[in-house]
Design an enzyme around this catalytic site. Structure first.
Site, short mmCIF file in Angstrom:
data_model
loop_
_atom_site.label_atom_id
_atom_site.label_comp_id
_atom_site.label_asym_id
_atom_site.label_seq_id
_atom_site.Cartn_x
_atom_site.Cartn_y
_atom_site.Cartn_z
N SER A 293 7.98 4.11 0.04
CA SER A 293 7.99 5.55 -0.20
C SER A 293 9.00 5.95 -1.27
O SER A 293 8.83 5.61 -2.44
CB SER A 293 8.25 6.27 1.13
OG SER A 293 8.01 7.65 1.03
N ASP A 304 8.59 1.69 -15.02
CA ASP A 304 7.70 2.26 -16.04
C ASP A 304 8.47 2.73 -17.26
O ASP A 304 7.99 2.61 -18.40
CB ASP A 304 6.93 3.45 -15.45
CG ASP A 304 5.73 3.03 -14.64
OD1 ASP A 304 5.52 1.81 -14.47
OD2 ASP A 304 5.00 3.92 -14.15
N LYS A 318 3.62 2.52 0.10
CA LYS A 318 3.37 3.86 0.67
C LYS A 318 3.44 4.87 -0.46
O LYS A 318 4.52 5.30 -0.86
CB LYS A 318 4.38 4.19 1.76
CG LYS A 318 4.14 5.57 2.39
CD LYS A 318 5.20 5.89 3.42
CE LYS A 318 4.99 7.29 3.99
NZ LYS A 318 5.22 8.34 2.94
#
Length: 437
Positions: A293, A304, A318
């Site tokens: 999460s 990224d 999640k």
């Protein structure tokens, strides 16, 4: 405290019908909804009249609400008033408990991860341990809320839980309830001079504590930090705004995460503010199967944005957002409802797939392909009713040949993933220093 119920089945049905007809949808849909509500009222009335022993309508309705929500996905749930108060306390205050994140999997209350420096971690409890009894009373098949209520209590009181773990017979562990602190961040300078920070969860003070930790590390180091290991292993997640805040600390502007609901007009994008607190110093993020999460938001954003190198194993996966919706101001508890999905800056949804690290390193020796496959079966995708990845992506199997493993003679008392993370960070620090000269 019990939820308030209406005086009669008729009143309940009429009230539910009023809600139903106010919702969007065709008259035919509303008629079908009313028919189903009448069915519910008929069943409840029949149970009340004919069940073999007396029943509590409040308990029956609460169970029905819980069943409705748990049928949606593993993370939607009903919190009765007591449970809702516990939820609020766990994000902003201290409570007496054992210190572990649990979920329900195949009728078993299963440990997602123990929280750092709590009775659960000190007792050696592990991710995927199944808790089958509390003080000798079976908890197989009960709700997570009920299990948590049984395990929490006054600080200093003991509780015995029975653990079922793969390949060993069930065994009892007696723990003494402790104050589970809100402090979710720890830091230190390693013996070899490498700055290290551990984030165990995301509550209302996590970003504040990360900044406090960096300041103290710099004071101890005597200079701006040349690099940092950010350890989010076994971090079960927490508050979305704190995941954004922590990521913001290490990014110089740009997107951190976006969330999307079923209404595309409600897409939200969250950006970092200008100013990287480490001024571009190398970061290595340590993650594993227990990183979930909010921890995955941080790891995914830093990966990224090419701000950090991810080391460890594929994360939990999640990628859904839960909203806490108080009912009557919390007097009737609250819903925890899955309302959206989150996406990394590159637009990746990691729901059910997880984030694959840049360098896969195991904390233990994987003997066979079967073992590595078993290790991969510890993820969001394995939870009953888990949301599928909307892009159709599936979690990749762990291939033993692609995973760096500890040498056969490596001591189990030493953290191999951390040792390798320090080597990787040191190499990045040296490379950056050479480029600046």
């Amino acid at each position: 405290m019990r939820i308030n119920i209406l005086a009669s089945i008729t009143a309940f049905a009429l009230g539910a019908f009023a809600l139903a007809v106010s919702a969007e949808g065709s008259q035919e849909d509303r008629t079908e909804t009313f028919r189903q509500l009448e069915l519910f009222g008929d069943v409840l009335s029949r149970i009340e009249a004919d069940y073999v022993s007396e029943t509590e309508k409040a308990e029956l309705i609460e169970a029905a609400i819980e069943g409705m929500l748990t049928s949606l996905d593993p993370h939607s749930a009903y919190h009765n008033p007591d449970s809702y108060e516990d939820l609020r306390v766990s994000t902003r205050g201290e409570y007496g408990g054992l210190g572990m994140e649990v979920t329900r999997r195949d009728e078993f209350i299963t440990i997602v991860s123990p929280i750092s420096d709590t009775p659960a971690e000190r007792a050696g409890l592990r991710t995927n341990d199944r808790i089958i009894a509390v003080d000798g009373e079976s908890i197989i098949g009960i709700t997570v809320n009920d299990a948590v209520e049984m395990m929490r209590g006054a600080v200093g009181e003991p509780v015995t839980i029975t653990i079922s773990r793969d390949a060993v017979d069930p065994f009892d562990v007696t723990l003494v309830r402790d104050t589970i602190p809100l402090r979710t961040v720890a830091w230190r300078i390693e013996d070899d001079g490498i700055p290290y920070m551990r984030i165990a969860g995301f509550n209302e003070r996590t970003t504040e504590m990360v900044l406090e930790g960096i300041n103290e590390l710099e004071d101890e180091y005597g200079a701006p930090l040349p690099g940092l290991i950010l350890d989010v292993r076994f971090n079960p997640g927490g508050l979305l705004d704190q995941a954004i805040g922590v990521t913001d600390v290490f990014l110089d502007g740009g997107e951190v995460v976006s969330t999307r609901t079923r209404d595309p007009r409600e897409t939200q994008r969250y950006n970092a503010r200008p100013g990287d607190r480490l001024n571009g110093a190398p970061i290595v993020v340590l993650q594993n199967e227990g990183s979930a999460s909010a921890a995955e938001i941080v790891a995914g954003a830093l990966q990224d944005r090419e701000r950090a190198e991810l080391v460890g194993m594929t994360s939990f996966g999640k990628g859904s957002v839960q909203t806490i919706i108080p009912l009557r101001g919390g007097r009737d508890g609250a819903l925890r409802l899955t309302t959206g999905r989150y996406y990394t800056p590159a637009g990746r949804s990691i729901q059910a797939t997880g984030i694959i690290p840049d360098i896969q390193i195991s904390s233990y020796v994987l003997d066979t392909e079967e073992d590595s496959g078993a290790a991969a079966m510890r993820s969001e995708a394995d939870l009953p009713g888990a949301l599928e990845n909307e892009n159709g992506s599936e979690r990749e199997d762990t291939v033993t040949a692609d995973v760096e493993q500890p040498p056969a003679d490596w001591s189990e008392d030493e953290d191999y993933q951390l040792a390798r993370a320090k080597e990787i960070l040191r190499a990045s620090m040296e490379s950056q220093q050479a480029a600046l000269q």
